[in-house]
Design an enzyme around this catalytic site. Sequence first.
Site, mmCIF file in Angstrom:
data_model
loop_
_atom_site.group_PDB
_atom_site.id
_atom_site.type_symbol
_atom_site.label_atom_id
_atom_site.label_comp_id
_atom_site.label_asym_id
_atom_site.label_seq_id
_atom_site.Cartn_x
_atom_site.Cartn_y
_atom_site.Cartn_z
ATOM 1 N N ARG A 233 34.202 42.415 18.080
ATOM 2 C CA ARG A 233 34.465 42.764 16.759
ATOM 3 C C ARG A 233 35.506 41.808 15.906
ATOM 4 O O ARG A 233 34.800 40.884 15.336
ATOM 5 C CB ARG A 233 35.088 44.266 16.632
ATOM 6 C CG ARG A 233 34.845 44.898 15.252
ATOM 7 C CD ARG A 233 35.846 44.345 14.144
ATOM 8 N NE ARG A 233 37.275 44.397 14.482
ATOM 9 C CZ ARG A 233 38.307 43.973 13.799
ATOM 10 N NH1 ARG A 233 38.073 43.458 12.710
ATOM 11 N NH2 ARG A 233 39.453 43.879 14.284
ATOM 12 N N ASP A 234 36.725 41.647 16.385
ATOM 13 C CA ASP A 234 37.656 40.953 15.752
ATOM 14 C C ASP A 234 37.371 39.279 15.871
ATOM 15 O O ASP A 234 37.642 38.581 14.999
ATOM 16 C CB ASP A 234 38.936 41.062 16.072
ATOM 17 C CG ASP A 234 40.183 40.658 15.176
ATOM 18 O OD1 ASP A 234 39.918 40.239 14.087
ATOM 19 O OD2 ASP A 234 41.413 40.433 15.579
ATOM 20 N N HIS B 122 48.630 43.518 19.290
ATOM 21 C CA HIS B 122 47.542 42.894 18.716
ATOM 22 C C HIS B 122 47.981 41.563 18.390
ATOM 23 O O HIS B 122 48.656 41.534 17.337
ATOM 24 C CB HIS B 122 46.458 43.514 17.948
ATOM 25 C CG HIS B 122 45.405 42.758 17.342
ATOM 26 N ND1 HIS B 122 44.223 43.020 17.527
ATOM 27 C CD2 HIS B 122 45.443 41.746 16.336
ATOM 28 C CE1 HIS B 122 43.223 42.435 17.048
ATOM 29 N NE2 HIS B 122 43.989 41.634 16.158
ATOM 30 N N HIS C 193 47.284 37.107 17.552
ATOM 31 C CA HIS C 193 46.586 36.309 17.618
ATOM 32 C C HIS C 193 47.643 34.659 17.967
ATOM 33 O O HIS C 193 48.595 34.903 17.700
ATOM 34 C CB HIS C 193 46.175 35.744 15.936
ATOM 35 C CG HIS C 193 45.013 36.799 15.479
ATOM 36 N ND1 HIS C 193 43.925 36.677 14.918
ATOM 37 C CD2 HIS C 193 44.963 38.261 15.560
ATOM 38 C CE1 HIS C 193 43.019 37.449 14.741
ATOM 39 N NE2 HIS C 193 43.668 38.674 15.090
ATOM 40 N N CYS D 42 41.072 32.367 11.639
ATOM 41 C CA CYS D 42 41.932 33.304 10.415
ATOM 42 C C CYS D 42 41.666 32.720 9.195
ATOM 43 O O CYS D 42 41.758 31.461 8.692
ATOM 44 C CB CYS D 42 43.352 32.958 10.762
ATOM 45 S SG CYS D 42 44.660 33.291 9.584
ATOM 46 N N ASN E 52 42.202 35.498 18.042
ATOM 47 C CA ASN E 52 42.905 36.368 19.103
ATOM 48 C C ASN E 52 43.404 35.448 20.488
ATOM 49 O O ASN E 52 42.886 34.403 20.577
ATOM 50 C CB ASN E 52 41.831 37.434 19.406
ATOM 51 C CG ASN E 52 41.434 38.178 18.403
ATOM 52 O OD1 ASN E 52 40.599 37.991 17.828
ATOM 53 N ND2 ASN E 52 42.245 39.128 17.875
#
Lengths: 307, 307
Positions: free
Chosen positions: A19-20, A210, A212, A243, A252
Amino acid sequence: MTEPLGMAESVQVVEVGPRDGLQNEATILAAEDKVRFIELAIAAGVRRVEAVSFVRPDAVPQMADAEKVMAQVSRRDDVSYIGLVLNRRGFQRALDSGVDEINLVLAASNSFNLRNQKATTDSLVAMVEEVLDLASSAGMPASVTIATAFGCPFEGEVPPDVVAGLVARASAAGAREIALADTIGVGVPRQVRELFDIARGLTDAPLRAHFHNTRNTGYANAVTALDIGVDILDSSIGGIGGCPFAPRATGNIATEDLVYTLDRSGYASGLSVPALVTAAEFVGKKLGKEVPSMVSKAGGFPRGAAS
Amino acid sequence: MTEPLGMAESVQVVEVGPRDGLQNEATILAAEDKVRFIELAIAAGVRRVEAVSFVRPDAVPQMADAEKVMAQVSRRDDVSYIGLVLNRRGFQRALDSGVDEINLVLAASNSFNLRNQKATTDSLVAMVEEVLDLASSAGMPASVTIATAFGCPFEGEVPPDVVAGLVARASAAGAREIALADTIGVGVPRQVRELFDIARGLTDAPLRAHFHNTRNTGYANAVTALDIGVDILDSSIGGIGGCPFAPRATGNIATEDLVYTLDRSGYASGLSVPALVTAAEFVGKKLGKEVPSMVSKAGGFPRGAAS
């Protein structure tokens, strides 16, 4: 360091690459490749995976086939599929798709919410509360992620008090887990200690972190979170993603790099570095790029057979 | 996070890009470019720089012009130039070149020493002791770096006892500073705590930490070193360098990324991130590659002017 490390502490790694990670990649993958990526993650030991998001297809083309992906992944009692949800309509899609849990996201920065979701923080909090109610009625576990908790691309500093307020409201509204997210990768360990200490004082819900690695602070942040007892961490296989606010930057923290550190530090994650690297190589090939993770390039700890 | 952070703790960042960084790059830079790189580092606030090594030119072609570089750099009372030395002959060259201090290196792994210096650890300890004596007689400050302290490409695990023995011997022989180096970037924060705790118990000499980011653990290791009071850290501008044992891997932790974290954590280093990025861009251009540091791509903390 070959000595037994004693009873290993458990860490739960939530795989967010599908997803991310993918969401921030320019190359759109076919649904069957996404499914294969997820299956490789599960083969590597992943048991909780943010697989899809239920958002507007015109806003996030990579996630347009969320229903198709969810229809194709193999369902197992020991694997929890998470669908990201931003509103009531997304929640209904998540419910219809049969995800095991949802993750609601709102940012700590009002400017970010206005740009990203065209809504104020206040109105998004009301939406989160409403969807948490609906999820509760439907028997669907729901977590809440507070984005831009460590800094905002538009506002810069985000006051810890604002983050604290959102943690308190999410907790009161019944979030079963609350995550603090460094959406743009600006956070440092000092902030990790500060913000999670505050959050811990405001909720009994499990906390998730979470990070990055946009500015090479992501792994230090993850280790700091573990040090202070936050034992649920998001990461993406290959460190894929990016990003939107820093076009040349990476995404991430990479699952295989995180697990390398966990393995060498006496934490048990249930994940296999070589199998994660296999999954990273697969997704890198499909994305047509070299993934940013390092262990996939350097290899694991040397076995020491030579000489 | 805009609040004053109180009295800032000082951290000394030793710039090793001109030596450890360049030495592991395939592109040989002209002496005047090395000098320019060093001058840009100094303009960014660097006050201690490992500028050259005095080793065999056939073994390390990048360092063949060490004397020429040292003859051209501007000498300032507030800048200390370090020359890396592996033996008595190198020490004489360092002395003749007028460096301000020398750094002696030996590895904790016997296999590594055999391959890298064609000598056993025992014979290298004797050499280090001899050169420390010569340095002392010459009034030349000398530090000792213990390489492969966190793992060896040939032996794998390096017993902490072996590292401890070398720390004790270097200390007894008069090293004015002792560094533990993760030469191949395999270390994790748990090891940082373990090894520096051991070292601290064995010497009164200041301790320095040298990390590579080969497996994305370098910054977490640096933050951990700071946490336990090790306040002298090596890093290379741009994160240049590499690892001869992992051809696709990256080098030292990047100075600008380290200083980003220091700045956001209340540590004072005297270094300027934008000026370090300028130096990173210069050396990247000369090396013909995109340097691996992240802040040079993503930018610093957002100012928050928009919205």
